[in-house]
Design an enzyme around this catalytic site. Structure first.
Site, mmCIF file in Angstrom:
data_model
loop_
_atom_site.group_PDB
_atom_site.id
_atom_site.type_symbol
_atom_site.label_atom_id
_atom_site.label_comp_id
_atom_site.label_asym_id
_atom_site.label_seq_id
_atom_site.Cartn_x
_atom_site.Cartn_y
_atom_site.Cartn_z
ATOM 1 N N GLY A 1 5.295 9.021 1.637
ATOM 2 C CA GLY A 1 6.481 8.534 1.416
ATOM 3 C C GLY A 1 6.966 7.521 2.052
ATOM 4 O O GLY A 1 6.285 6.642 2.786
ATOM 5 N N ASP B 1 -0.678 13.760 -8.043
ATOM 6 C CA ASP B 1 0.601 13.247 -8.995
ATOM 7 C C ASP B 1 0.622 11.863 -9.488
ATOM 8 O O ASP B 1 1.398 11.541 -10.471
ATOM 9 C CB ASP B 1 1.776 13.760 -8.432
ATOM 10 C CG ASP B 1 1.879 13.318 -7.021
ATOM 11 O OD1 ASP B 1 1.179 12.598 -6.554
ATOM 12 O OD2 ASP B 1 3.282 13.347 -6.429
ATOM 13 N N HIS C 1 -4.302 10.415 -4.846
ATOM 14 C CA HIS C 1 -2.910 11.365 -5.330
ATOM 15 C C HIS C 1 -3.114 12.060 -6.590
ATOM 16 O O HIS C 1 -2.904 11.370 -7.407
ATOM 17 C CB HIS C 1 -1.783 10.708 -5.204
ATOM 18 C CG HIS C 1 -1.165 9.833 -3.942
ATOM 19 N ND1 HIS C 1 -0.489 10.938 -3.086
ATOM 20 C CD2 HIS C 1 -1.617 8.861 -3.088
ATOM 21 C CE1 HIS C 1 -0.073 10.021 -1.785
ATOM 22 N NE2 HIS C 1 -0.989 8.923 -1.799
ATOM 23 N N HIS D 1 -8.339 9.316 -0.626
ATOM 24 C CA HIS D 1 -6.911 8.730 -0.687
ATOM 25 C C HIS D 1 -6.976 8.465 -2.257
ATOM 26 O O HIS D 1 -6.828 7.739 -3.025
ATOM 27 C CB HIS D 1 -6.771 7.463 -0.288
ATOM 28 C CG HIS D 1 -5.060 7.340 0.071
ATOM 29 N ND1 HIS D 1 -4.784 7.366 1.370
ATOM 30 C CD2 HIS D 1 -4.016 7.063 -0.742
ATOM 31 C CE1 HIS D 1 -3.461 7.040 0.959
ATOM 32 N NE2 HIS D 1 -2.961 7.082 -0.016
ATOM 33 N N HIS E 1 -0.116 8.399 5.966
ATOM 34 C CA HIS E 1 0.337 7.162 5.505
ATOM 35 C C HIS E 1 0.756 6.189 6.784
ATOM 36 O O HIS E 1 1.807 6.544 7.162
ATOM 37 C CB HIS E 1 0.934 7.132 4.330
ATOM 38 C CG HIS E 1 0.572 7.821 3.062
ATOM 39 N ND1 HIS E 1 0.097 8.996 2.914
ATOM 40 C CD2 HIS E 1 0.186 7.095 1.827
ATOM 41 C CE1 HIS E 1 -0.389 8.964 1.615
ATOM 42 N NE2 HIS E 1 -0.081 8.006 0.983
ATOM 43 N N ASP F 1 -5.816 5.427 -4.785
ATOM 44 C CA ASP F 1 -4.444 5.626 -4.411
ATOM 45 C C ASP F 1 -3.735 6.520 -5.366
ATOM 46 O O ASP F 1 -3.672 7.617 -5.440
ATOM 47 C CB ASP F 1 -3.657 4.279 -4.090
ATOM 48 C CG ASP F 1 -2.299 4.692 -3.303
ATOM 49 O OD1 ASP F 1 -2.087 5.663 -2.934
ATOM 50 O OD2 ASP F 1 -1.555 3.784 -3.386
ATOM 51 N N GLU G 1 1.544 0.307 5.543
ATOM 52 C CA GLU G 1 1.298 -0.048 4.125
ATOM 53 C C GLU G 1 3.071 -1.108 4.123
ATOM 54 O O GLU G 1 3.053 -1.972 3.729
ATOM 55 C CB GLU G 1 1.485 0.989 3.300
ATOM 56 C CG GLU G 1 1.620 0.683 1.767
ATOM 57 C CD GLU G 1 1.476 1.748 0.872
ATOM 58 O OE1 GLU G 1 1.223 1.423 -0.331
ATOM 59 O OE2 GLU G 1 1.893 3.007 1.200
#
Length: 379
Positions: free
Chosen positions: A184, A27, A25, A23, A211, A321, A214
């Protein structure tokens, strides 16, 4: 080998342990220095123009910019990732960061639909990321720190191009694509809205992570599993709300304190239907303690339920993350749970091996990494 200046403590003994990052990202993992340089080229205005000041702003966004949405942060990073050259650079540097972190296998996720404003087609963007990852893998291999990296393509919960992402993933085997993700805004945008795209991905043999748990509770996890055939759950911290502590159902903010008051006894935990299914189906949670302890789930690391979930028999794996946004690494997440919950070498080892078991990469590659890298590195 180039490395970020603040995310990795190279003096931490854990940095040399071989790790798996599921996990992570892309970006959310730009280096502040790189973000500044690319912003100049892309004519993007940044809130800060010095690396350390920008890193502070990013890490403390919720305090510095109260009321602003966290997706603004990703909007900032994706705004400088709109050309093939910029995507290649970010991906290449990301692999260097992995090597410095002791990661030997990673699956980086990113949303192609967020990188088309400059005129790239989705396949162009996927190819550019793979080219950067490939160059990075070549770089670190020559330096004696081999890393294997693959891509996961994210579908945005608020988007409308899920089927196009599935199409790109179906064409992506030769460019390192091993799965899709749903990312998202979770609350108010249920996974079932994208069930058709995920069902089609399942029919095509594309692996799936979502996801969930959360910004929303255990019902969101159940939805991801039932309607999107999720094989892994990203975050999943609020699954704890389906686990009674000493006979009492609690929210994610109070569960750990109650469990500690009960002597941190696994026998004090009673799993509800969703939690029991996750445990019995051996579904791995991609847990991100630091990221989720900065207001997105709980207020402090001491409240994070990672240790409680593990004690309940649920498979948890540790991940950063967003390295830039949370100023962390896999090493950092390991060190955090050691300090906060007293995790042992054996627990860190189990988390690492569970992550590799849940990886979407080719089975023969995972078996080779297990036998040649993880076993000697952790035994």
């Amino acid at each position: 080998m180039s490395r970020p200046t603040t995310w990795i403590d190279e003096n931490d003994p854990l940095v040399t342990r071989p790790k798996v990052a599921l996990h992570d990202h892309l970006d959310g993992s730009l280096r502040p220095e790189t973000l500044i340089e690319l912003a100049v080229d892309a004519r993007v205005t940044l809130p800060r123009t010095q690396p350390r000041e920008l890193q502070y702003w990013l890490r403390n966004f919720g305090t510095v910019e109260p009321g602003r949405d966290w997706e603004d942060l990703f909007g900032l990073s994706t705004s400088v990732m709109q050309t093939a050259a910029h995507l290649r650079r970010v991906a290449r540097e990301y692999v260097h960061t992995l090597a410095a972190d002791g990661v030997v296998y990673a699956e980086t996720r990113w949303a192609p639909e967020k990188h088309l404003a400059g005129g790239l087609r989705m396949d162009d963007a996927v190819d550019a990321v793979w080219a950067g990852l490939g160059q990075g893998m070549s770089d670190v291999r020559e330096l004696g720190h081999p890393v294997e990296v693959r891509q996961i393509l994210s579908i945005m919960r608020t988007g409308t191009v899920g089927h196009e992402v599935v199409d790109a993933a179906s064409r992506g085997a030769d460019v390192g694509v091993v799965g899709i993700d749903l990312a998202g805004h979770e609350e108010g945008h249920p996974a079932r809205d994208h069930a058709d795209a995920f069902h089609r991905a399942e029919m095509l043999g594309i692996r799936r992570t979502v996801h969930a748990g959360e910004a929303d509770g255990a019902a969101s996890i159940a939805d991801a599993l039932a309607t999107c055939a999720a094989e892994r759950i990203g975050h999943g911290a609020r699954l704890v709300e389906d686990i009674a502590v000493a006979g009492e159902a609690l929210d994610v903010h109070s569960a750990v304190a109650a469990w500690r008051a009960a002597g941190a006894d696994p026998a004090s935990l009673a799993l509800g239907d969703v939690a029991a299914h996750v445990r019995d189906a051996r579904i791995v949670l991609e847990v991100c303690p630091t990221s989720n302890s900065e207001g997105s789930v709980v207020a402090t690391l001491a409240q994070h339920p990672v240790a409680l979930l593990a004690a309940a028999g649920i498979r948890v794996s540790l991940h950063p993350d967003n390295r830039m946004l949370s100023e962390t690494s896999v090493t950092g997440e390991m060190r955090a749970v050691v300090r906060a919950f007293g995790w042992t070498h054996a627990q860190l080892r189990t988390s690492t091996f569970d992550a590799l078991d849940a990886a979407f990469g080719p089975g023969e590659l995972r078996e080779r990494i297990r036998a040649e890298v993880l076993v000697p590195g952790w035994d």
